[in-house]
Structures are given as structure tokens and as C-alpha cells.
Scaffold this active site. Sequence first.
Site, PDB file in Angstrom:
ATOM      1  N   SER A 126       0.811  -1.226   0.000  1.00  0.00           N
ATOM      2  CA  SER A 126       0.000   0.000   0.000  1.00  0.00           C
ATOM      3  C   SER A 126       0.837   1.266   0.000  1.00  0.00           C
ATOM      4  CB  SER A 126      -0.885   0.068   1.249  1.00  0.00           C
ATOM      5  OG  SER A 126      -1.782  -0.983   1.265  1.00  0.00           O
ATOM      6  N   HIS A 147      -3.364   0.507  -5.422  1.00  0.00           N
ATOM      7  CA  HIS A 147      -2.594  -0.601  -5.997  1.00  0.00           C
ATOM      8  C   HIS A 147      -2.798  -0.583  -7.514  1.00  0.00           C
ATOM      9  CE1 HIS A 147      -1.849  -2.804  -2.157  1.00  0.00           C
ATOM     10  NE2 HIS A 147      -2.867  -2.057  -1.794  1.00  0.00           N
ATOM     11  N   HIS A 184      -5.049  -9.474  -1.884  1.00  0.00           N
ATOM     12  CA  HIS A 184      -5.333  -9.713  -0.461  1.00  0.00           C
ATOM     13  C   HIS A 184      -6.452 -10.728  -0.302  1.00  0.00           C
ATOM     14  CE1 HIS A 184      -3.642  -5.617  -0.732  1.00  0.00           C
ATOM     15  NE2 HIS A 184      -3.080  -5.901   0.435  1.00  0.00           N
ATOM     16  N   TYR A 189      -8.799 -10.528   1.807  1.00  0.00           N
ATOM     17  CA  TYR A 189     -10.089  -9.847   2.027  1.00  0.00           C
ATOM     18  C   TYR A 189     -10.749  -9.409   0.730  1.00  0.00           C
ATOM     19  CZ  TYR A 189      -7.258  -5.559   1.668  1.00  0.00           C
ATOM     20  OH  TYR A 189      -6.389  -4.592   1.240  1.00  0.00           O
ATOM     21  N   GLU A 190     -10.011  -9.465  -0.367  1.00  0.00           N
ATOM     22  CA  GLU A 190     -10.630  -9.113  -1.650  1.00  0.00           C
ATOM     23  C   GLU A 190     -11.512 -10.260  -2.154  1.00  0.00           C
ATOM     24  OE1 GLU A 190      -7.937  -6.731  -4.486  1.00  0.00           O
ATOM     25  OE2 GLU A 190      -6.528  -7.624  -3.068  1.00  0.00           O
ATOM     26  N   ALA A 192       2.240  -2.279   4.516  1.00  0.00           N
ATOM     27  CA  ALA A 192       1.844  -1.295   5.520  1.00  0.00           C
ATOM     28  C   ALA A 192       1.316  -2.101   6.694  1.00  0.00           C
ATOM     29  CB  ALA A 192       0.753  -0.406   4.950  1.00  0.00           C
ATOM     30  N   MET A 214      -2.572  -7.236   6.906  1.00  0.00           N
ATOM     31  CA  MET A 214      -3.521  -8.117   6.226  1.00  0.00           C
ATOM     32  C   MET A 214      -2.920  -8.770   4.984  1.00  0.00           C
ATOM     33  SD  MET A 214      -6.718  -5.470   6.377  1.00  0.00           S
ATOM     34  CE  MET A 214      -7.077  -4.487   7.835  1.00  0.00           C
ATOM     35  N   SER A 215      -1.604  -8.917   4.974  1.00  0.00           N
ATOM     36  CA  SER A 215      -0.978  -9.464   3.758  1.00  0.00           C
ATOM     37  C   SER A 215       0.283 -10.245   4.104  1.00  0.00           C
ATOM     38  CB  SER A 215      -0.624  -8.306   2.815  1.00  0.00           C
ATOM     39  OG  SER A 215       0.403  -7.498   3.385  1.00  0.00           O
ATOM     40  N   ASN A 247       0.596   3.360  11.068  1.00  0.00           N
ATOM     41  CA  ASN A 247      -0.263   3.870  12.155  1.00  0.00           C
ATOM     42  C   ASN A 247      -0.012   3.003  13.376  1.00  0.00           C
ATOM     43  OD1 ASN A 247      -1.780   1.835  10.286  1.00  0.00           O
ATOM     44  ND2 ASN A 247      -2.723   1.609  12.301  1.00  0.00           N
ATOM     45  N   HIS A 288      -7.874   4.285   6.214  1.00  0.00           N
ATOM     46  CA  HIS A 288      -6.998   3.904   5.106  1.00  0.00           C
ATOM     47  C   HIS A 288      -6.232   5.128   4.586  1.00  0.00           C
ATOM     48  CE1 HIS A 288      -5.482   1.495   1.845  1.00  0.00           C
ATOM     49  NE2 HIS A 288      -6.079   2.225   0.922  1.00  0.00           N
TER      50      HIS A 288
HETATM   51  N1  HPA Z   1      -4.097  -3.193  11.115  1.00  0.00           N
HETATM   52  C1  HPA Z   1      -4.101  -4.074  10.105  1.00  0.00           C
HETATM   53  N2  HPA Z   1      -3.554  -3.817   8.924  1.00  0.00           N
HETATM   54  C2  HPA Z   1      -2.987  -2.615   8.754  1.00  0.00           C
HETATM   55  C3  HPA Z   1      -2.946  -1.652   9.764  1.00  0.00           C
HETATM   56  C4  HPA Z   1      -3.546  -1.955  11.022  1.00  0.00           C
HETATM   57  O1  HPA Z   1      -3.559  -1.155  11.968  1.00  0.00           O
HETATM   58  N3  HPA Z   1      -2.307  -0.566   9.262  1.00  0.00           N
HETATM   59  C5  HPA Z   1      -1.951  -0.878   7.994  1.00  0.00           C
HETATM   60  N4  HPA Z   1      -2.356  -2.122   7.676  1.00  0.00           N
END
Ligand code: HPA
Length: 275
Positions: free
Chosen positions: A24, A55, A77, A79-80, A107, A205-206, A229, A241
Site C-alpha cells: 500500500s 494498488h 489480499h 479480504y478481496e 503497511a 492483512m498481507s 499507524n 486507510h
Molecule cells: N491493522 C491491520 N492492517 C494494517 C494496519 C492496522 O492497523 N495498518 C496498515 N495495515
Amino acid sequence: MKVTLEYIQKQIKIKPKIGLILGSGLGVLAEEITDPLFLPYKDIPNFPESTVEGHAGQLVIGKLADVPVLTMQGRFHYYEGYNLQKITFPIRVMQGLGIKFLIVTNAAGGINLSFSEGTIMLINDHINLMGTNPLIGKNLAEFGPRFPDMTEAYSSKLISLAKNVAKKLNIEIREGIYAAVTGPSYETPAEIKYLRTIGADAVGMSTVPEVIVANHGSMSVLGISCITNMAAGVTGKKLTHDEVMETAEKVRENLRSLLLGIIKEIGVGNENAGI
Ligand code: HPA
């Protein structure tokens, strides 16, 4: 697979040495590739198509720091809605092309309280909490064993190499454990406490599906998380996001120098590091 490899091999003039997955907000690094060949995912036989904002969704094949690389600008991903075999198909393609090194970036949310927004973390291990595994199903014996070892899922040699490069460039980096969850909802504060308790430093998530498949096929892996974050509940701030993308952008310059330095070192074939 054969069709996919033929499609790519027909068009490339170089033999990529390193596979690179840009997460990301980091995809723009692919724009620095010299003599690039762009292969949109939608044109590659058997490739899934990326659906997430930020992406681009293409392979970029060419040279970075004078080293032949195959880059995924945008990844897939869970989740997609794809299954993990689909998500990791590009790793099998890399293996089919003879690529032995994989660099993955992502990320991630910071769980380790000594991290802050913008921390760059080398992944030294992971915890798979996706509830599934990309190797479920018939084993592809031509790639690897039924029960692959994961003791060094992230190459300690590549970690040392990356640390040396960072030191030379005066870029501060940390090391830690990445926990993979499915998303797409971010975690709850309770889930983050749990993840901290079980030893995770970052969450995302990846990455983990790709790394499992890369290990199955005996690739050496380097994983780099950009802590975009602090995870849920750490600061009390809500997660978005947009914030993830903004931080990724801020870190990009450092990550760019770091990656170029690492790629150059791998390209040279650093004997001392055993690479
Ligand atoms: N959680 C899960 N996936 C993420 C996060 C998060 O805080 N930040 C970036 N990808």
C-alpha cells in the site's frame, strides 16, 4: 502456469534475480525501474486482478540499481475474496522464472509500544492468524515438500544485509514479528492487546501467504513493514486507510533508498553475507 510463464518469458529480455512486492502506497517505487516492461495483471493469463485503491495492478520487469527485478506493483489480499492459492500464484510464477530472492513490503499497524508512525520494521518472524494456509491442497512436489520448514521464514542473512545498508544510509530501522489477520476490518483494541500478548510487534492483512509459498519453494525472503499507524487502542485515534496511505508516502523516500541499497547488495552477490 505454463501459459503464464510462456506469456512472460516471450516478452522479457532479462532474467530477473529478485522478486519485489510493493505494498500500500509504495507502488511508485516501480516507476524507477529502468527499461521497464509493464504487464498489467489483467493481461496475464491466470493472474487475479487487484481491486484496492492505491494498488496499480501490474508487473514491472526491468532493472533497479542495475539489478534485474520483477516487481509486483500492487498485490492481492485475502479480504478481496481470492483464495490463498490465487493470491500466491505470482510467487509460483517468480519461482518458475528462477527467482531466488523475494522482498516483500507492506503497511502495518504498530503493536510494539516503542514504535511510532513511520517506523520501518524488518520482519524477523511471523504469526499466521489468517486461519488458513496457501499450501492446503495437493502438494506441488516440484516446488517443495509437503511439510516445509519455517524456522527461518525470513532470511537472517538478508536481515543482516538490510541492517548494514540501513546503517550506512543512516536510516533507523527496527526488527519484529508480523501478525497476519484477514481484515478488512481493522482490529479491535482487545485484539491488539491479545496480539501484543502473543508476541506480535506489528499487524497487517498481507505478506504471510506469499512468504509461506516462497519458503515452500526455497526462496530467501526479506520482509519490510512500514508502520503506517499505531494499532487500534494504542493512541485512541480512529484508524483510516487515508492515514495509512499518507504515512506510507512520508516514509517512501527512506524506504526507497533502503530498498535500492539492499537490491544493489543482493545483486552484487555479497559473499561475506553468504548471498
Ligand atoms: N491493522 C491491520 N492492517 C494494517 C494496519 C492496522 O492497523 N495498518 C496498515 N495495515
